[in-house]
Design a protein around this motif. Structure first.
Motif, mmCIF file in Angstrom:
data_model
loop_
_atom_site.group_PDB
_atom_site.id
_atom_site.type_symbol
_atom_site.label_atom_id
_atom_site.label_comp_id
_atom_site.label_asym_id
_atom_site.label_seq_id
_atom_site.Cartn_x
_atom_site.Cartn_y
_atom_site.Cartn_z
ATOM 1 N N GLU A 12 1.052 -1.071 -0.301
ATOM 2 C CA GLU A 12 0.253 0.340 0.313
ATOM 3 C C GLU A 12 0.938 1.932 -0.326
ATOM 4 O OE1 GLU A 12 -2.538 0.495 3.529
ATOM 5 O OE2 GLU A 12 -3.412 -1.686 2.748
ATOM 6 N N LEU A 13 -0.034 2.133 -0.671
ATOM 7 C CA LEU A 13 1.145 3.698 -0.482
ATOM 8 C C LEU A 13 0.220 4.172 0.711
ATOM 9 C CD1 LEU A 13 3.429 5.282 -2.187
ATOM 10 C CD2 LEU A 13 1.165 6.219 -3.205
ATOM 11 N N ASN A 14 1.243 4.882 1.208
ATOM 12 C CA ASN A 14 1.349 5.720 2.072
ATOM 13 C C ASN A 14 1.293 6.991 2.398
ATOM 14 O OD1 ASN A 14 0.653 6.530 4.794
ATOM 15 N ND2 ASN A 14 2.248 5.685 5.942
ATOM 16 N N LEU A 15 0.016 7.636 1.804
ATOM 17 C CA LEU A 15 -0.057 9.215 1.696
ATOM 18 C C LEU A 15 0.408 9.793 2.934
ATOM 19 C CD1 LEU A 15 -2.428 9.189 -1.027
ATOM 20 C CD2 LEU A 15 -0.129 9.099 -1.067
ATOM 21 N N THR A 16 0.241 9.564 3.817
ATOM 22 C CA THR A 16 0.391 10.859 5.565
ATOM 23 C C THR A 16 1.209 10.886 5.063
ATOM 24 O OG1 THR A 16 -1.176 8.595 6.109
ATOM 25 C CG2 THR A 16 -0.417 10.347 7.792
ATOM 26 N N ASN A 17 2.728 10.590 5.232
ATOM 27 C CA ASN A 17 3.561 11.286 5.070
ATOM 28 C C ASN A 17 4.034 12.788 3.891
ATOM 29 O OD1 ASN A 17 4.519 10.080 7.226
ATOM 30 N ND2 ASN A 17 5.667 8.922 6.070
ATOM 31 N N MET A 18 3.095 12.039 3.156
ATOM 32 C CA MET A 18 3.763 13.201 1.854
ATOM 33 C C MET A 18 2.386 14.014 1.976
ATOM 34 S SD MET A 18 3.095 13.332 -2.260
ATOM 35 C CE MET A 18 1.765 12.229 -2.121
ATOM 36 N N ILE A 19 1.033 14.085 2.943
ATOM 37 C CA ILE A 19 0.132 14.815 2.812
ATOM 38 C C ILE A 19 0.892 16.431 4.126
ATOM 39 C CG2 ILE A 19 -2.068 15.377 3.805
ATOM 40 C CD1 ILE A 19 -2.974 12.973 2.278
ATOM 41 N N ASP A 20 1.818 15.421 5.004
ATOM 42 C CA ASP A 20 2.451 16.280 5.697
ATOM 43 C C ASP A 20 3.036 17.579 5.552
ATOM 44 O OD1 ASP A 20 0.441 15.312 7.562
ATOM 45 O OD2 ASP A 20 2.323 14.100 8.315
ATOM 46 N N ILE A 21 3.824 17.061 4.901
ATOM 47 C CA ILE A 21 5.259 17.719 3.398
ATOM 48 C C ILE A 21 3.864 18.944 2.939
ATOM 49 C CG2 ILE A 21 6.896 17.788 2.295
ATOM 50 C CD1 ILE A 21 7.463 14.679 2.975
ATOM 51 N N VAL A 22 3.087 18.224 2.041
ATOM 52 C CA VAL A 22 2.641 19.370 1.741
ATOM 53 C C VAL A 22 1.676 20.679 2.436
ATOM 54 C CG1 VAL A 22 0.326 19.727 -0.194
ATOM 55 C CG2 VAL A 22 2.172 17.413 -0.898
ATOM 56 N N PHE A 23 1.203 19.450 3.195
ATOM 57 C CA PHE A 23 0.711 21.437 4.266
ATOM 58 C C PHE A 23 2.033 22.058 4.499
ATOM 59 C CE2 PHE A 23 -3.787 18.425 5.088
ATOM 60 C CZ PHE A 23 -4.215 19.438 3.719
ATOM 61 N N ALA A 24 2.822 21.290 5.315
ATOM 62 C CA ALA A 24 3.928 22.221 5.748
ATOM 63 C C ALA A 24 4.652 23.149 4.907
ATOM 64 C CB ALA A 24 4.720 21.394 6.108
ATOM 65 N N ILE A 25 4.863 22.697 3.712
ATOM 66 C CA ILE A 25 5.089 23.975 2.585
ATOM 67 C C ILE A 25 4.086 25.080 1.760
ATOM 68 C CG2 ILE A 25 5.541 24.122 0.064
ATOM 69 C CD1 ILE A 25 7.369 21.423 0.280
ATOM 70 N N LEU A 26 2.369 24.799 1.661
ATOM 71 C CA LEU A 26 1.428 25.017 1.306
ATOM 72 C C LEU A 26 1.280 26.837 3.200
ATOM 73 C CD1 LEU A 26 -0.837 26.013 1.216
ATOM 74 C CD2 LEU A 26 -2.429 24.162 1.764
ATOM 75 N N ILE A 27 0.894 26.100 4.342
ATOM 76 C CA ILE A 27 1.190 27.220 5.589
ATOM 77 C C ILE A 27 2.717 27.925 5.496
ATOM 78 C CG2 ILE A 27 1.996 27.236 7.907
ATOM 79 C CD1 ILE A 27 0.760 24.231 8.189
ATOM 80 N N VAL A 28 3.957 27.677 4.779
ATOM 81 C CA VAL A 28 5.495 28.234 4.662
ATOM 82 C C VAL A 28 5.153 29.624 3.249
ATOM 83 C CG1 VAL A 28 7.622 29.049 3.502
ATOM 84 C CG2 VAL A 28 6.629 26.589 5.546
ATOM 85 N N PHE A 29 4.092 28.519 2.108
ATOM 86 C CA PHE A 29 4.008 30.468 1.715
ATOM 87 C C PHE A 29 2.743 31.271 1.860
ATOM 88 C CE2 PHE A 29 5.680 27.063 -1.427
ATOM 89 C CZ PHE A 29 6.599 26.935 -2.442
#
Length: 138
Positions: A12-29
Motif C-alpha cells: 500500500e502507498l502510505n500518503l500520510t507523510n506526503m500530505i504532511d509535507i505538502v501542508f507544511a509547504i503550503l503553510i510556509v507559502f
C-alpha cells in the motif's frame, strides 16, 4: 516435501507523510506571501545593472526642471509623439534617463507615452552606487 507458505505482502502507498509535507509547504507559502508584497524603501537611481549596446538604443532624458530630451533634442509633451516616431526605427531599445529629483508620476507619463508608441524594449539608466565606486567594485 514440505512447502513453505509465505504470507502475502500488502503493498500500500502510505500518503500520510506526503500530505504532511505538502501542508507544511503550503503553510510556509501562506505565511511568506504577505511579506513579499510589502513595500521596501529603495533608492532607484543607484543600482548595479547590466549595460546595453549603445548604438542600438534611443535615449529619452528628463531633467530636474522637467525638460524632456529625445536623443539630446529638447521636446515638449505636445511634440513628443511626432519627434519620437521620427527618431525611433521600431526595433531600437529605448532608455529613460531621469534625474533623481523628478517625481515618479512625471516619469510614468513619459513611459506611458513611449509605450503607447509601440516600444517593447524599455530600460532605465542608473548610476553605480557611490560606495562601490570608492571600493573599486565596479
Amino acid at each position: 516435501m514440505k512447502r513453505s507458505r509465505r504470507k502475502d505482502l500488502k503493498q500500500e502507498l502510505n500518503l500520510t507523510n506526503m500530505i504532511d509535507i505538502v501542508f507544511a509547504i503550503l503553510i510556509v507559502f501562506i505565511l511568506c506571501a504577505p511579506l513579499m508584497s510589502q513595500g521596501v524603501k529603495v533608492n532607484l537611481p543607484q543600482v548595479k545593472a547590466p549595460t546595453m549596446e549603445q548604438q542600438k538604443l534611443l535615449k529619452v532624458s528628463i531633467t530636474k526642471n522637467l525638460e524632456i530630451f529625445i536623443a539630446d533634442m529638447q521636446v515638449d509633451m505636445e511634440s513628443f509623439e511626432s519627434i519620437f516616431k521620427s527618431l525611433w526605427n521600431g526595433e531600437m531599445a529605448v532608455v529613460i534617463n531621469s534625474d533623481e529629483a523628478v517625481s515618479y508620476g512625471f516619469v510614468m507619463k513619459v513611459v506611458t507615452q513611449v509605450q503607447k508608441l509601440g516600444v517593447t524594449k524599455l530600460g532605465f539608466l542608473t548610476m553605480t552606487p557611490k560606495d562601490e565606486l570608492v571600493n573599486g567594485k565596479k
